[in-house]
Design a protein around this motif. Structure first.
Motif, PDB file in Angstrom:
ATOM      1  N   ILE A 238      43.601  15.458  29.470  1.00 37.67           N
ATOM      2  CA  ILE A 238      42.412  14.715  29.884  1.00 37.67           C
ATOM      3  C   ILE A 238      41.529  14.417  28.677  1.00 37.67           C
ATOM      4  CG2 ILE A 238      40.307  14.774  31.269  1.00 37.67           C
ATOM      5  CD1 ILE A 238      42.874  14.485  32.911  1.00 37.67           C
ATOM      6  N   ARG A 239      41.352  15.410  27.831  1.00 37.61           N
ATOM      7  CA  ARG A 239      40.512  15.228  26.635  1.00 37.61           C
ATOM      8  C   ARG A 239      41.110  14.178  25.711  1.00 37.61           C
ATOM      9  NH1 ARG A 239      40.291  17.471  21.453  1.00 37.61           N
ATOM     10  NH2 ARG A 239      38.181  17.668  20.589  1.00 37.61           N
ATOM     11  N   GLU A 240      42.413  14.277  25.459  1.00 36.54           N
ATOM     12  CA  GLU A 240      43.070  13.339  24.541  1.00 36.54           C
ATOM     13  C   GLU A 240      43.016  11.911  25.081  1.00 36.54           C
ATOM     14  OE1 GLU A 240      47.550  12.240  22.941  1.00 36.54           O
ATOM     15  OE2 GLU A 240      47.206  14.167  23.923  1.00 36.54           O
ATOM     16  N   ARG A 241      43.317  11.749  26.360  1.00 38.76           N
ATOM     17  CA  ARG A 241      43.356  10.409  26.925  1.00 38.76           C
ATOM     18  C   ARG A 241      41.950   9.834  27.123  1.00 38.76           C
ATOM     19  NH1 ARG A 241      46.577   7.060  25.948  1.00 38.76           N
ATOM     20  NH2 ARG A 241      46.128   8.188  24.051  1.00 38.76           N
ATOM     21  N   SER A 242      40.979  10.693  27.370  1.00 38.84           N
ATOM     22  CA  SER A 242      39.598  10.213  27.486  1.00 38.84           C
ATOM     23  C   SER A 242      39.113   9.665  26.154  1.00 38.84           C
ATOM     24  CB  SER A 242      38.673  11.340  27.964  1.00 38.84           C
ATOM     25  OG  SER A 242      39.002  11.745  29.277  1.00 38.84           O
ATOM     26  N   VAL A 243      39.437  10.370  25.081  1.00 36.42           N
ATOM     27  CA  VAL A 243      39.090   9.883  23.746  1.00 36.42           C
ATOM     28  C   VAL A 243      39.848   8.592  23.456  1.00 36.42           C
ATOM     29  CG1 VAL A 243      39.247  10.357  21.270  1.00 36.42           C
ATOM     30  CG2 VAL A 243      38.488  12.153  22.841  1.00 36.42           C
ATOM     31  N   GLY A 244      41.133   8.563  23.832  1.00 39.98           N
ATOM     32  CA  GLY A 244      41.928   7.350  23.635  1.00 39.98           C
ATOM     33  C   GLY A 244      41.352   6.172  24.399  1.00 39.98           C
ATOM     34  N   TYR A 245      40.873   6.438  25.610  1.00 37.94           N
ATOM     35  CA  TYR A 245      40.306   5.352  26.407  1.00 37.94           C
ATOM     36  C   TYR A 245      39.013   4.832  25.773  1.00 37.94           C
ATOM     37  CZ  TYR A 245      39.474   2.480  30.488  1.00 37.94           C
ATOM     38  OH  TYR A 245      39.296   1.400  31.306  1.00 37.94           O
ATOM     39  N   ALA A 246      38.213   5.750  25.257  1.00 35.99           N
ATOM     40  CA  ALA A 246      36.973   5.337  24.585  1.00 35.99           C
ATOM     41  C   ALA A 246      37.293   4.466  23.373  1.00 35.99           C
ATOM     42  CB  ALA A 246      36.175   6.567  24.169  1.00 35.99           C
ATOM     43  N   LEU A 248      39.927   2.519  23.104  1.00 38.77           N
ATOM     44  CA  LEU A 248      40.339   1.225  23.633  1.00 38.77           C
ATOM     45  C   LEU A 248      39.128   0.388  24.037  1.00 38.77           C
ATOM     46  CD1 LEU A 248      43.393   2.263  25.849  1.00 38.77           C
ATOM     47  CD2 LEU A 248      43.471   0.888  23.760  1.00 38.77           C
ATOM     48  N   GLN A 249      38.129   1.040  24.645  1.00 34.24           N
ATOM     49  CA  GLN A 249      36.907   0.324  25.018  1.00 34.24           C
ATOM     50  C   GLN A 249      36.207  -0.246  23.797  1.00 34.24           C
ATOM     51  OE1 GLN A 249      35.142   3.613  27.417  1.00 34.24           O
ATOM     52  NE2 GLN A 249      34.832   2.047  28.983  1.00 34.24           N
ATOM     53  N   GLY A 250      36.216   0.527  22.730  1.00 30.52           N
ATOM     54  CA  GLY A 250      35.583   0.070  21.499  1.00 30.52           C
ATOM     55  C   GLY A 250      36.310  -1.096  20.858  1.00 30.52           C
ATOM     56  N   ALA A 251      37.642  -1.116  21.001  1.00 34.72           N
ATOM     57  CA  ALA A 251      38.444  -2.180  20.391  1.00 34.72           C
ATOM     58  C   ALA A 251      38.481  -3.442  21.248  1.00 34.72           C
ATOM     59  CB  ALA A 251      39.871  -1.681  20.149  1.00 34.72           C
ATOM     60  N   ALA A 252      38.270  -3.297  22.545  1.00 31.00           N
ATOM     61  CA  ALA A 252      38.352  -4.442  23.466  1.00 31.00           C
ATOM     62  C   ALA A 252      37.131  -5.342  23.333  1.00 31.00           C
ATOM     63  CB  ALA A 252      38.485  -3.938  24.903  1.00 31.00           C
ATOM     64  N   LEU A 253      37.277  -6.559  23.828  1.00 28.10           N
ATOM     65  CA  LEU A 253      36.140  -7.469  23.888  1.00 28.10           C
ATOM     66  C   LEU A 253      35.098  -6.918  24.860  1.00 28.10           C
ATOM     67  CD1 LEU A 253      38.071 -10.873  24.225  1.00 28.10           C
ATOM     68  CD2 LEU A 253      37.144  -9.842  22.135  1.00 28.10           C
ATOM     69  N   SER A 254      33.853  -7.287  24.667  1.00 28.21           N
ATOM     70  CA  SER A 254      32.813  -6.880  25.605  1.00 28.21           C
ATOM     71  C   SER A 254      33.116  -7.461  26.985  1.00 28.21           C
ATOM     72  CB  SER A 254      31.446  -7.390  25.131  1.00 28.21           C
ATOM     73  OG  SER A 254      31.393  -8.811  25.231  1.00 28.21           O
ATOM     74  N   THR A 255      32.470  -6.950  28.004  1.00 32.04           N
ATOM     75  CA  THR A 255      32.705  -7.487  29.352  1.00 32.04           C
ATOM     76  C   THR A 255      32.334  -8.968  29.422  1.00 32.04           C
ATOM     77  OG1 THR A 255      30.528  -6.659  30.027  1.00 32.04           O
ATOM     78  CG2 THR A 255      32.426  -5.258  30.494  1.00 32.04           C
ATOM     79  N   GLU A 256      31.275  -9.358  28.716  1.00 35.84           N
ATOM     80  CA  GLU A 256      30.857 -10.765  28.729  1.00 35.84           C
ATOM     81  C   GLU A 256      31.881 -11.643  28.017  1.00 35.84           C
ATOM     82  OE1 GLU A 256      29.010  -8.226  27.757  1.00 35.84           O
ATOM     83  OE2 GLU A 256      27.474  -8.119  29.329  1.00 35.84           O
ATOM     84  N   ALA A 257      32.312 -11.196  26.828  1.00 40.29           N
ATOM     85  CA  ALA A 257      33.306 -11.974  26.086  1.00 40.29           C
ATOM     86  C   ALA A 257      34.644 -12.001  26.819  1.00 40.29           C
ATOM     87  CB  ALA A 257      33.482 -11.397  24.683  1.00 40.29           C
ATOM     88  N   SER A 258      34.962 -10.912  27.495  1.00 38.96           N
ATOM     89  CA  SER A 258      36.201 -10.856  28.282  1.00 38.96           C
ATOM     90  C   SER A 258      36.159 -11.847  29.431  1.00 38.96           C
ATOM     91  CB  SER A 258      36.410  -9.433  28.816  1.00 38.96           C
ATOM     92  OG  SER A 258      36.600  -8.509  27.762  1.00 38.96           O
ATOM     93  N   ALA A 259      35.021 -11.906  30.112  1.00 41.78           N
ATOM     94  CA  ALA A 259      34.871 -12.856  31.221  1.00 41.78           C
ATOM     95  C   ALA A 259      35.006 -14.288  30.723  1.00 41.78           C
ATOM     96  CB  ALA A 259      33.527 -12.647  31.909  1.00 41.78           C
ATOM     97  N   ASP A 260      34.464 -14.554  29.552  1.00 43.46           N
ATOM     98  CA  ASP A 260      34.580 -15.898  28.972  1.00 43.46           C
ATOM     99  C   ASP A 260      36.038 -16.213  28.645  1.00 43.46           C
ATOM    100  OD1 ASP A 260      31.854 -16.260  29.151  1.00 43.46           O
ATOM    101  OD2 ASP A 260      31.448 -15.716  27.056  1.00 43.46           O
TER     102      ASP A 260
END
Length: 282
Positions: A238-246, A248-260
């Motif tokens: 859980i700890r490893e994947r939670s950090v991994g998910y964070a 991924l969130q940092g590398a992904a486009l923002s929610t606004e840019a993603s919607a665009d």
């Protein structure tokens, strides 16, 4: 002539639903055709459901409740029936997903099940289950009721950009699917981010995964292979994947840019084109 096959109501949720439907119908003094007329379907369909040859939809259950005055009996049962149509190895996860307070998922190829349209889900399920598409789609749509419950979970979805570009079903199906994703743009409980191709190597390249969080129970990590799901509450995982998910969130486009981006792909890739080009199947 009405089918008089008798069911063992303990055999499955579907058999129990069918036996109860027959019991209530006969108590009301109605034939299968007469009940069908009341709920806008054929008597044949009523018979198929009574004999567990057909899976009822939620709409059918709600209409049967109204016609037979069952105080919501079938509306309560149909969730169990539809869940039983999910693969056995997936059912436990679906039950946990329905109780989760926070769902965060990374999907490397496909739109997450809770956000799929019926047409998109049908195109996916038809590949390996051509004879069970209708009931499996109904089961997937039933899962999505979690987004309509009074206290719905917070859902965070990271989609690899490939999920927007891989044609599932047809261009029309994809346009509808991306329009559905766009409809969540202002939803305060559902957040969608797109992980662009130019991110390069990242921690999600090992495959899709989902984290479920609950009020008092331990967090759950879920991933799946071709024919089975893997769940664990191991704190280290859980700890490893939670950090991994964070990350991924940092590398992904923002929610606004993603919607665009979703809106742009919907128009540029799946906009109006000759009908002949709309017949591709993934």
């Amino acid at each position: 002539m009405p089918n008089i096959r008798r069911l063992d109501p303990t055999a499955s949720p579907l058999d129990y639903f069918g036996s109860e439907l027959r019991r209530y119908r006969e108590s009301a003094g109605l034939s299968q055709k007469e009940l069908g007329d009341c709920i806008f379907c054929t008597g044949s369909l009523v018979g198929q459901i009574e004999t567990a040859h057909k899976v009822p939809t939620r709409e059918f259950a709600e209409r049967a409740d109204a016609a037979l005055m069952t105080d919501g009996c079938f509306s309560r049962l149909v969730g169990l029936v539809l869940r039983s149509q999910l693969p056995a190895w997936f059912q436990q996860f679906a039950e946990l997903e329905a109780r989760a307070e926070y769902i965060s998922t990374y999907q490397c190829q496909l739109v997450y099940g809770l956000l799929q349209t019926e047409a998109y889900a049908a195109a996916l399920l038809r590949v390996d289950n051509p004879d069970k598409v209708e009931e499996m789609v109904a089961a997937r749509m039933e899962r999505q009721r979690v987004l309509k419950r009074e206290q719905q979970p917070a859902v965070w979805v990271i989609l690899d950009e490939s999920a927007l570009l891989q044609v599932v079903g047809s261009r029309r199906v994809m346009r509808e699917q991306l329009a559905h994703l766009s409809s969540f743009r202002d939803n305060p409980w559902v957040h969608i981010q797109v992980l662009p191709f130019d991110t390069g190597a990242h921690t999600g390249m090992m495959g899709s995964f989902t984290l479920l969080r609950f009020g008092d129970d331990p967090d759950i990590h879920y991933s799946e292979s071709y024919d089975q799901g893997h769940m664990t509450a191991n704190p280290d995982v859980i700890r490893e994947r939670s950090v991994g998910y964070a990350r991924l969130q940092g590398a992904a486009l923002s929610t606004e840019a993603s919607a665009d981006l979703i809106a742009r792909v919907m128009e540029e890739r799946y906009g109006d084109q000759p009908a002949a080009e709309d017949s591709g199947v993934a």
